[in-house]
Write a protein that holds these residues in place. Structure first.
Motif, PDB file in Angstrom:
ATOM      1  N   ILE A  40       0.218   5.223   1.182  1.00  0.00           N
ATOM      2  CA  ILE A  40      -0.873   5.966   1.836  1.00  0.00           C
ATOM      3  C   ILE A  40      -0.367   7.196   2.536  1.00  0.00           C
ATOM      4  CG2 ILE A  40      -2.336   3.895   2.672  1.00  0.00           C
ATOM      5  CD1 ILE A  40      -1.081   4.066   5.400  1.00  0.00           C
TER       6      ILE A  40
ATOM      7  N   HIS B 111      -8.697   1.162  -2.307  1.00  0.00           N
ATOM      8  CA  HIS B 111      -7.663   2.166  -1.621  1.00  0.00           C
ATOM      9  C   HIS B 111      -8.607   3.802  -1.812  1.00  0.00           C
ATOM     10  CE1 HIS B 111      -4.464   4.372  -0.147  1.00  0.00           C
ATOM     11  NE2 HIS B 111      -4.624   5.227  -0.940  1.00  0.00           N
TER      12      HIS B 111
ATOM     13  N   ARG C  76      -3.895  -0.633   7.956  1.00  0.00           N
ATOM     14  CA  ARG C  76      -4.307  -0.562   6.383  1.00  0.00           C
ATOM     15  C   ARG C  76      -3.721  -1.777   5.615  1.00  0.00           C
ATOM     16  NH1 ARG C  76      -5.827   3.714   3.827  1.00  0.00           N
ATOM     17  NH2 ARG C  76      -6.362   2.369   2.169  1.00  0.00           N
TER      18      ARG C  76
ATOM     19  N   ILE D 225       0.960  -1.167  -0.071  1.00  0.00           N
ATOM     20  CA  ILE D 225      -0.051   0.112   0.111  1.00  0.00           C
ATOM     21  C   ILE D 225       0.865   1.228  -0.066  1.00  0.00           C
ATOM     22  CG2 ILE D 225      -2.000  -1.016   1.190  1.00  0.00           C
ATOM     23  CD1 ILE D 225      -0.990   0.265   3.811  1.00  0.00           C
TER      24      ILE D 225
ATOM     25  N   ALA E  68      -4.995  -4.962   3.649  1.00  0.00           N
ATOM     26  CA  ALA E  68      -4.559  -5.259   2.325  1.00  0.00           C
ATOM     27  C   ALA E  68      -4.224  -6.754   2.064  1.00  0.00           C
ATOM     28  CB  ALA E  68      -3.609  -4.158   1.876  1.00  0.00           C
TER      29      ALA E  68
END
Length: 769
Positions: free
Chosen positions: A188, A746, A380, A186, A384
């Motif tokens: 972010i 996302h 997060r 990810i 994922a």
């Protein structure tokens, strides 16, 4: 088992300080009004980056103007210090002058301090100061600031990077990824936020010329540290010549812990003019002059085994420092990175940490100080990873949580988790939220044209490591108890919390315990309040000092009652011979002629070397309107492990408040700077959104406490926890719903209606939905 003390530890005692506050009888810095007093205002830069010349001659001669300070007038002062450095890769902090000299580096940078007889006259003078600006290119945003051709904030910091270091074992992480069955990844954004406490910062300076003594009244999170920095590092004056008083403080959240330019300038002005001076920040001063929070860009990867076991983690983290280094600024991303493994058994870990200068307001600690950022990344990423392997969010967590039998557990970053049962609080949160029945609720919402999402975050943080805190507990002449301590309440309820600790041993009601904080003349030392340390450190000091005082009072009472001290017990504010009705009250003991006054007070000092590790699970359920992008939180469950609960009522308030701050960040809060010229676009409440009561849910809060083994009281600290678990729980819930309905995996904070609506429209176009 003895019955609990009515007002003791574990009881839901109502806050004793609230009566005065709700009746408008609180005393905040702006209520301090020495007469006569002059008033001060700051002239700030309208440019993010510019050179300038200044001529204050005309303004100095205007009606009511007493003094105008520019950089030339305060050249002898030290700058605002950065109190953190790296042991392995020390850096040189750029200067952070009390007034910017020749060049400004962010909108709101300070260039002149005006003192006049009224605020209006001070404002007239500010408008009359002649400043000639030559704008320069500005570096705005982390991505732009590290580009090869980016404007330089500081000429000696190439690429705008302060430091670029590694944490963990890079080789071990590489080996883990080499044998991974799959990799979850990810990227972010943890957006920049602005604290916006209810009471803006303020300061009053009163100068006694005969004694060369300065009294500063400041709404701060700690009087002693503030005095030390001002006297030792900036004003270069003896600490004995300054008294700092902190009255009631209307919110702090980290941002009021730091020294600011106005505190030094008002001190200089008061000494020059030999008059009292008052400065109160306007909300625009706060937006452009107070340290801001968060602002990280992070790419994180997890190496996964086929069965869902975490093999290794690799992170690339950039933290925006703004234009200058605020007090603890570089520590926030670097220290926070140490918590990135979360509650999971991750043997191989590596993180690259870069701190970056931009032409924006400096960034520093904001409620949680790096730990919310870390929890957001790992939680997060765990979701994922679950999507990558087709696992449920709870099953992948169960697979990888550190089990109770492995505690104490040393993480790959060197943190030692002493206690906890992580599956237990996740399981309990799921039970309360009726997780199993969620598909039915999602189906019903879909019939109404809405999308339901459910998400969780199981967090851990470290706190209570501010250092030594000393408490003095004394018997007053009327039999009441006084507690003197260097922590500083800014709304947490210290008056009540410390009174409960005293009540636990003495049995006196809260109204008979008087807590004094925030006065360097009356309290010898203090670290202030930050990092959820007041109860883990200050509470232990109060507990131990109370115990010692009790033993001393028994010695005094033994003489009065003609009994052995070992035969005495303390209850209900009296000392009695156990098993009899013979006793003496605290008041009578204090008044007894010839009493040894040295036995009427006691001190204790405590510092937590290991810190404490609060942890818990937040579970959010949201409803998304795809036609508008509007998100409503329909259910929110929190189950926390705080070791021991001192006051359930106040604890719930702390957790609710922290969770609402996290919800604000998740759904609406973001400080936005123009990428072209560095203007703060969200510089007022017209543009910067804060959550209202209607934006929050009705929280369901429980504790599943496992006493801390490294803290004598068993407590783990709770002040920041709500802000740590909330952001990932809310965003995971949003992504869960959007992924199920639209294959969206996302979305960044803040998940505003506009951002959600655009994501849905783009997904519908891309997937022909």
């Amino acid at each position: 088992m003895a019955a609990p003390i009515k007002f003791g530890v574990g009881q839901s005692v109502r806050r004793k300080e609230d009566d005065a506050l709700i009746r408008g009888k609180g005393r905040y810095t702006d209520d301090v009004a020495p007469s006569p007093a002059l008033h001060a205002l700051m002239l700030r830069s309208p440019h993010a980056h510019a050179t300038y010349t200044i001529d204050a001659g005309k303004a100095r001669g205007m009606p009511g103007v007493a003094l105008i300070l520019t950089a030339a007038d305060v050249a002898e002062l030290g700058g605002l210090p950065c109190l953190f450095n790296l042991e392995t890769d020390p850096f040189t902090a750029p200067p952070y002058p009390i007034l910017a000299k020749d060049e400004v580096r962010h909108v709101g940078d300070a260039v002149a301090f005006v003192v006049a007889d009224t605020v209006d006259h001070a404002r007239d003078a500010i408008e009359a100061i002649d400043v000639k600006w030559t704008p320069l290119p500005a570096a705005v945003g982390l991505v732009n600031a590290v580009k090869k051709d980016a404007p330089q904030v500081w000429p000696d910091k190439p690429g705008n990077v302060l430091f670029d270091v590694s944490i963990g074992d890079k080789k071990a992480a590489e080996d883990a990824f080499a044998k991974a069955h799959a990799v979850a990844e990810i990227t972010i954004v943890n957006p920049r936020v602005i604290t916006n406490f209810m009471e803006t910062r303020a300061a009053v300076a009163e100068y006694d010329a005969k004694k060369d003594h300065l009294t500063l009244t400041i709404g701060s999170q700690g009087s002693h540290r503030l005095r030390e920095i001002l006297c030792d590092m900036i004003l270069k004056m003896p600490k004995e010549n300054m008294r700092v008083i902190c009255p009631d403080v209307g919110g702090g959240f980290g941002t009021k812990l730091f020294p600011y330019r106005e505190y030094a300038l008002i001190s200089v002005a008061a000494r020059k003019l030999k008059k009292s001076i008052k400065w109160t920040a306007e909300r625009s001063d706060h937006f452009m002059g107070d340290a801001q929070g968060r602002d990280n860009l992070t790419t994180a990867k997890m190496a996964l085994a086929e069965d869902g076991k975490f093999l290794g983690m690799d992170v690339d983290l950039m933290g925006d420092m703004g234009a200058y280094l605020s007090t603890f600024a570089p520590y926030i991303p670097h220290g926070g990175a140490g918590m990135l493994p979360g509650l999971y058994d991750i043997q191989a870990f590596h993180c690259r940490v870069r701190t970056v200068f931009t032409n924006t307001v400096p960034v520093d600690a904001y409620r949680g100080a790096g730990r919310p950022e870390a929890a957001y990344v790992i939680e997060r990423l765990v979701d994922a990873a679950a999507r990558k392997l087709g696992m449920t969010p709870d099953s992948i967590r169960r697979k990888n949580f550190i089990p109770p039998k492995s505690l104490p557990y040393t993480t790959a970053t060197g943190k030692v988790y002493d206690s906890g049962d992580f599956v237990a609080h996740m399981k309990r949160a799921m039970e309360i939220a009726n997780w199993k029945e969620f598909p039915k609720r999602a189906k019903a919402a879909r019939k109404d044209g809405l999308v339901r999402g459910i998400g969780m975050a199981s967090y851990v943080e470290v706190c209570g490591t501010m250092g030594e805190e000393t408490a003095n507990v004394a018997l007053d002449a009327n039999g009441d108890i006084s507690v003197l301590i260097g922590t500083q309440s800014s709304g947490q309820g210290h008056q009540t919390a410390y009174a409960q600790i005293v009540a636990e041993q003495f049995g006196v009601p809260p109204e008979r315990v008087h807590v004094l904080q925030g006065d360097t003349d009356k309290i010898a030392t203090g670290l202030g309040t930050g990092g959820s340390a007041s109860i883990p450190s200050g509470g232990v000091s109060v507990q131990r000092a109370t115990h010692d005082l009790g033993n001393k009072l028994k010695e005094l009472a033994a003489q009065a009652l003609e009994a052995g001290a070992g035969d005495l017990e303390i209850a209900d504010g009296r000392i009695r011979i156990a098993g009899t009705d013979r006793s003496i009250s605290f008041a009578d003991l204090a008044k007894r002629p010839g009493g040894d006054t040295s036995k009427m007070n006691a001190s204790a000092t405590f510092a937590s070397a290991d810190g404490t590790y609060p942890n818990g699970t937040h579970l959010a359920e949201v409803e998304i309107d795809p036609a508008t992008g509007i998100i409503k939180i329909v259910s929110y469950v929190i189950v926390d492990d705080f070791g021991v609960t001192l006051n359930p009522l106040m604890l719930a308030g702390q957790v609710h408040g922290g969770a609402m701050q996290g919800i604000g960040q998740a759904l609406m809060e973001q400080a936005v700077y123009s990428p072209t010229d560095g203007q703060l676009v969200t510089g007022t409440f017209m543009d910067y959104a804060l959550p209202r009561a209607s934006d929050g849910p009705s929280f369901v809060f429980e504790t599943h406490n496992v006493p801390c083994t490294t803290n004598p009281m068993g407590v783990k600290g709770a002040g920041e926890a709500g802000a740590i678990g909330s952001c990932p729980a809310v965003v995971n819930a949003i992504v869960e719903g959007l992924h199920r309905e639209y294959k969206i995996d996302h979305i960044d904070m803040p998940a505003t209606p506009e951002r959600v609506w655009i994501a849905i429209r783009e997904a519908q176009r891309r997937h022909n939905l």
